[in-house]
Design an enzyme around this catalytic site. Sequence first.
Site, PDB file in Angstrom:
ATOM      1  N   CYS A  87      -9.503  57.228  25.616  1.00 26.40           N
ATOM      2  CA  CYS A  87      -8.769  57.751  24.241  1.00 26.40           C
ATOM      3  C   CYS A  87      -7.329  57.289  24.532  1.00 26.40           C
ATOM      4  O   CYS A  87      -6.949  56.024  24.283  1.00 26.40           O
ATOM      5  CB  CYS A  87      -8.746  59.163  24.301  1.00 26.40           C
ATOM      6  SG  CYS A  87      -8.332  59.724  22.314  1.00 26.40           S
ATOM      7  N   HIS A 195     -14.959  60.382  24.686  1.00 26.48           N
ATOM      8  CA  HIS A 195     -14.721  61.213  25.888  1.00 26.48           C
ATOM      9  C   HIS A 195     -15.923  61.431  26.745  1.00 26.48           C
ATOM     10  O   HIS A 195     -16.076  62.427  26.679  1.00 26.48           O
ATOM     11  CB  HIS A 195     -13.936  62.538  25.456  1.00 26.48           C
ATOM     12  CG  HIS A 195     -12.457  62.427  24.915  1.00 26.48           C
ATOM     13  ND1 HIS A 195     -11.218  62.500  25.683  1.00 26.48           N
ATOM     14  CD2 HIS A 195     -11.979  62.123  23.562  1.00 26.48           C
ATOM     15  CE1 HIS A 195     -10.316  62.324  24.908  1.00 26.48           C
ATOM     16  NE2 HIS A 195     -10.511  62.364  23.692  1.00 26.48           N
ATOM     17  N   GLU A 197     -15.660  62.514  30.002  1.00 26.37           N
ATOM     18  CA  GLU A 197     -15.345  63.707  30.433  1.00 26.37           C
ATOM     19  C   GLU A 197     -15.622  65.050  29.845  1.00 26.37           C
ATOM     20  O   GLU A 197     -15.604  66.222  30.488  1.00 26.37           O
ATOM     21  CB  GLU A 197     -13.715  63.560  30.986  1.00 26.37           C
ATOM     22  CG  GLU A 197     -12.844  63.892  29.999  1.00 26.37           C
ATOM     23  CD  GLU A 197     -12.555  62.963  28.944  1.00 26.37           C
ATOM     24  OE1 GLU A 197     -11.558  63.173  28.173  1.00 26.37           O
ATOM     25  OE2 GLU A 197     -13.189  61.955  29.188  1.00 26.37           O
TER      26      GLU A 197
END
Length: 220
Positions: A87, A195, A197
């Site tokens: 990002c 994302h 994560e």
Amino acid sequence: MKSAVIVFPGSNCDRDAAMAIEKVTGTAPAIVWHQDSELPEDTDFVMLPGGFSYGDYLRCGAMAGVSRIIPAIKTHAAAGKPLLGVCNGFQILIETGLLPGALMRNASLHFVCEKAPLRVENANTQFTSGYATNREIVIPVAHHDGNYFADEATLDALEGDGRVLFRYGNNPNGSARDIAGISNERGNVMGMMPHPERAIDADHGGTDGLALFESLLGSA
């Protein structure tokens, strides 16, 4: 593997990044402030997390791109060591010239926050070896400036070299050719807007991002 997460003013996914890395390796990464001038000795992997560095008050990632830690990050990449930007981290990689193209305002001109279907375009990389090519996964997105743009020659080169690693199934931002993630020519630097994560725990919505960290960190 020794890892480091770089924190800029406005980073908001640094803890998520650190948790993903620790989940796979069993070791917490070093947290490096953007005004440090060196990475910890023998750092193997660096991650630039998402967020809004410097509040995105200028062009996204532009101010972070001249932070004191950037020369050390470029040296890390030049040595062939893996570097991941997610990002805002992707925006920073582009602003520093570590990846080609530009990330513009979303085509809708609105902030987008949703689960994004993706397709794995190339599983023969150190970032994606835990997946199968053409596998469909779901990874969250949350950004206002994720519209990837490059000239046709650059796009053709990315496609021809297998450097488009992820592609949107339902393009949320207008990115050229539905591109969600790319790598550099050497294959050790990758940037993506979604994302991973945020997709490492079934209790928090899914685990489709886990294989990326397992690929990188040797557990796939």
